[in-house]
Design a protein around this motif. Structure first.
Motif, PDB file in Angstrom:
ATOM      1  N   ASN A  87       0.836  -1.217   0.000  1.00  0.00           N
ATOM      2  CA  ASN A  87       0.000   0.000   0.000  1.00  0.00           C
ATOM      3  C   ASN A  87       0.862   1.255   0.000  1.00  0.00           C
ATOM      4  O   ASN A  87       0.580   2.212  -0.727  1.00  0.00           O
ATOM      5  CB  ASN A  87      -0.936   0.004   1.207  1.00  0.00           C
ATOM      6  CG  ASN A  87      -1.975  -1.086   1.141  1.00  0.00           C
ATOM      7  OD1 ASN A  87      -2.302  -1.572   0.065  1.00  0.00           O
ATOM      8  ND2 ASN A  87      -2.481  -1.500   2.288  1.00  0.00           N
ATOM      9  N   SER A  88       1.914   1.252   0.798  1.00  0.00           N
ATOM     10  CA  SER A  88       2.816   2.408   0.857  1.00  0.00           C
ATOM     11  C   SER A  88       3.494   2.620  -0.483  1.00  0.00           C
ATOM     12  O   SER A  88       3.644   3.749  -0.949  1.00  0.00           O
ATOM     13  CB  SER A  88       3.884   2.203   1.938  1.00  0.00           C
ATOM     14  OG  SER A  88       3.297   2.054   3.193  1.00  0.00           O
ATOM     15  N   GLN A  89       3.901   1.536  -1.104  1.00  0.00           N
ATOM     16  CA  GLN A  89       4.571   1.616  -2.399  1.00  0.00           C
ATOM     17  C   GLN A  89       3.653   2.269  -3.427  1.00  0.00           C
ATOM     18  O   GLN A  89       4.085   3.127  -4.181  1.00  0.00           O
ATOM     19  CB  GLN A  89       4.985   0.219  -2.854  1.00  0.00           C
ATOM     20  CG  GLN A  89       5.740   0.191  -4.154  1.00  0.00           C
ATOM     21  CD  GLN A  89       6.146  -1.226  -4.532  1.00  0.00           C
ATOM     22  OE1 GLN A  89       5.682  -2.201  -3.960  1.00  0.00           O
ATOM     23  NE2 GLN A  89       7.026  -1.333  -5.498  1.00  0.00           N
ATOM     24  N   PHE A  90       2.402   1.866  -3.450  1.00  0.00           N
ATOM     25  CA  PHE A  90       1.438   2.448  -4.386  1.00  0.00           C
ATOM     26  C   PHE A  90       1.278   3.946  -4.114  1.00  0.00           C
ATOM     27  O   PHE A  90       1.312   4.764  -5.028  1.00  0.00           O
ATOM     28  CB  PHE A  90       0.090   1.728  -4.258  1.00  0.00           C
ATOM     29  CG  PHE A  90      -0.970   2.280  -5.158  1.00  0.00           C
ATOM     30  CD1 PHE A  90      -0.939   2.017  -6.517  1.00  0.00           C
ATOM     31  CD2 PHE A  90      -1.988   3.066  -4.646  1.00  0.00           C
ATOM     32  CE1 PHE A  90      -1.914   2.522  -7.355  1.00  0.00           C
ATOM     33  CE2 PHE A  90      -2.965   3.582  -5.479  1.00  0.00           C
ATOM     34  CZ  PHE A  90      -2.928   3.309  -6.832  1.00  0.00           C
ATOM     35  N   TYR A  91       1.139   4.311  -2.859  1.00  0.00           N
ATOM     36  CA  TYR A  91       0.945   5.714  -2.476  1.00  0.00           C
ATOM     37  C   TYR A  91       2.170   6.555  -2.843  1.00  0.00           C
ATOM     38  O   TYR A  91       2.060   7.586  -3.510  1.00  0.00           O
ATOM     39  CB  TYR A  91       0.670   5.788  -0.971  1.00  0.00           C
ATOM     40  CG  TYR A  91       0.596   7.184  -0.436  1.00  0.00           C
ATOM     41  CD1 TYR A  91      -0.506   7.993  -0.676  1.00  0.00           C
ATOM     42  CD2 TYR A  91       1.641   7.707   0.324  1.00  0.00           C
ATOM     43  CE1 TYR A  91      -0.571   9.288  -0.189  1.00  0.00           C
ATOM     44  CE2 TYR A  91       1.588   8.991   0.822  1.00  0.00           C
ATOM     45  CZ  TYR A  91       0.478   9.783   0.562  1.00  0.00           C
ATOM     46  OH  TYR A  91       0.420  11.065   1.039  1.00  0.00           O
ATOM     47  N   PHE A  92       3.352   6.106  -2.418  1.00  0.00           N
ATOM     48  CA  PHE A  92       4.568   6.874  -2.681  1.00  0.00           C
ATOM     49  C   PHE A  92       4.886   6.941  -4.168  1.00  0.00           C
ATOM     50  O   PHE A  92       5.335   7.970  -4.671  1.00  0.00           O
ATOM     51  CB  PHE A  92       5.762   6.280  -1.921  1.00  0.00           C
ATOM     52  CG  PHE A  92       5.742   6.528  -0.443  1.00  0.00           C
ATOM     53  CD1 PHE A  92       5.546   7.797   0.064  1.00  0.00           C
ATOM     54  CD2 PHE A  92       5.939   5.488   0.452  1.00  0.00           C
ATOM     55  CE1 PHE A  92       5.542   8.035   1.428  1.00  0.00           C
ATOM     56  CE2 PHE A  92       5.930   5.717   1.817  1.00  0.00           C
ATOM     57  CZ  PHE A  92       5.728   6.993   2.312  1.00  0.00           C
ATOM     58  N   ALA A  93       4.673   5.851  -4.868  1.00  0.00           N
ATOM     59  CA  ALA A  93       4.960   5.830  -6.308  1.00  0.00           C
ATOM     60  C   ALA A  93       4.089   6.854  -7.044  1.00  0.00           C
ATOM     61  O   ALA A  93       4.565   7.522  -7.969  1.00  0.00           O
ATOM     62  CB  ALA A  93       4.739   4.432  -6.877  1.00  0.00           C
ATOM     63  N   ASN A  94       2.839   6.995  -6.635  1.00  0.00           N
ATOM     64  CA  ASN A  94       1.965   7.997  -7.258  1.00  0.00           C
ATOM     65  C   ASN A  94       2.453   9.416  -6.983  1.00  0.00           C
ATOM     66  O   ASN A  94       2.455  10.262  -7.883  1.00  0.00           O
ATOM     67  CB  ASN A  94       0.521   7.835  -6.778  1.00  0.00           C
ATOM     68  CG  ASN A  94      -0.184   6.693  -7.461  1.00  0.00           C
ATOM     69  OD1 ASN A  94       0.175   6.296  -8.560  1.00  0.00           O
ATOM     70  ND2 ASN A  94      -1.194   6.151  -6.805  1.00  0.00           N
ATOM     71  N   ILE A  95       2.857   9.676  -5.767  1.00  0.00           N
ATOM     72  CA  ILE A  95       3.373  11.004  -5.418  1.00  0.00           C
ATOM     73  C   ILE A  95       4.623  11.313  -6.249  1.00  0.00           C
ATOM     74  O   ILE A  95       4.755  12.397  -6.823  1.00  0.00           O
ATOM     75  CB  ILE A  95       3.681  11.098  -3.906  1.00  0.00           C
ATOM     76  CG1 ILE A  95       2.381  11.073  -3.110  1.00  0.00           C
ATOM     77  CG2 ILE A  95       4.482  12.360  -3.596  1.00  0.00           C
ATOM     78  CD1 ILE A  95       2.583  11.010  -1.611  1.00  0.00           C
ATOM     79  N   ILE A  96       5.534  10.368  -6.297  1.00  0.00           N
ATOM     80  CA  ILE A  96       6.780  10.569  -7.039  1.00  0.00           C
ATOM     81  C   ILE A  96       6.492  10.767  -8.516  1.00  0.00           C
ATOM     82  O   ILE A  96       7.084  11.639  -9.171  1.00  0.00           O
ATOM     83  CB  ILE A  96       7.749   9.387  -6.798  1.00  0.00           C
ATOM     84  CG1 ILE A  96       8.207   9.399  -5.342  1.00  0.00           C
ATOM     85  CG2 ILE A  96       8.933   9.439  -7.745  1.00  0.00           C
ATOM     86  CD1 ILE A  96       8.934   8.149  -4.899  1.00  0.00           C
TER      87      ILE A  96
END
Length: 183
Positions: A87-96
């Motif tokens: 879940n964190s990976q999905f969230y951070f990847a979108n921000i980046i």
């Protein structure tokens, strides 16, 4: 065993082998079957070869599909180990990704070098992240690796924010220079 000993052995056993004569007409039937075998194949055998080839192809295709369905991706395996990191990976990847798009929109001759450097740093951090994923999949210290993965994402976000802030400073200085040149 030498040849003469072998011959003696067969001579002694011959009475046990030759105790029945073939039925009358045996040689004629044999020759007829031999001649027929060379001219016309039998009807029952002709379907076995294509049928066996088709069955082999179906088997190979079925195994390939089954193998593809059973394989799990790295992301699925990571999600099994830690749903939180997925879940964190999905969230951070979108921000980046959003920040990279914003960074690319700010591309100008004045900011080109800083953007190129930032993208190179992002690539290095992404490479480090892939190594952390591999370590996690190999069964390393889950807590430590998960913390390092989140720290990697946070470092990338901080890098992007710093670069965007520097670009804003460059744009502001350029606008001030332009205003000074006009007046």
């Amino acid at each position: 065993m030498k040849d003469h000993q072998l011959n003696e052995l067969f001579e002694k056993a011959r009475p046990h082998f030759d105790h029945k004569e073939p039925l009358p007409g045996h040689q004629a039937r044999f020759l007829e079957k031999l001649n027929d075998a060379g001219t016309e194949p039998s009807k029952g055998v002709s379907w076995w070869k294509p049928l066996s080839i088709a069955a082999s192809i179906v088997l190979v295709v079925a195994l390939s599909i089954g193998q593809g369905l059973l394989k799990t991706t790295e992301q699925e395996r990571i999600a099994e180990i830690s749903p939180e990191i997925s879940n964190s990976q999905f969230y951070f990847a979108n921000i980046i990704e959003q920040q990279v798009k914003q960074l690319e929109q700010e591309n100008s001759p004045e900011t080109k070098k800083i953007i190129e450097d930032a993208l190179e740093q992002l690539a290095l951090l992404e490479s480090d992240y892939k190594k952390l994923e591999n370590d996690l999949l190999k069964g390393g210290d889950d807590k430590f690796i998960l913390q390092a993965m989140i720290q990697n994402f946070q470092t990338r976000i901080d890098l992007m924010q710093d670069v965007l802030a520097q670009i804003e400073i460059i744009k502001t200085l350029k606008n001030q220079q332009n205003e000074n040149n006009i007046t």
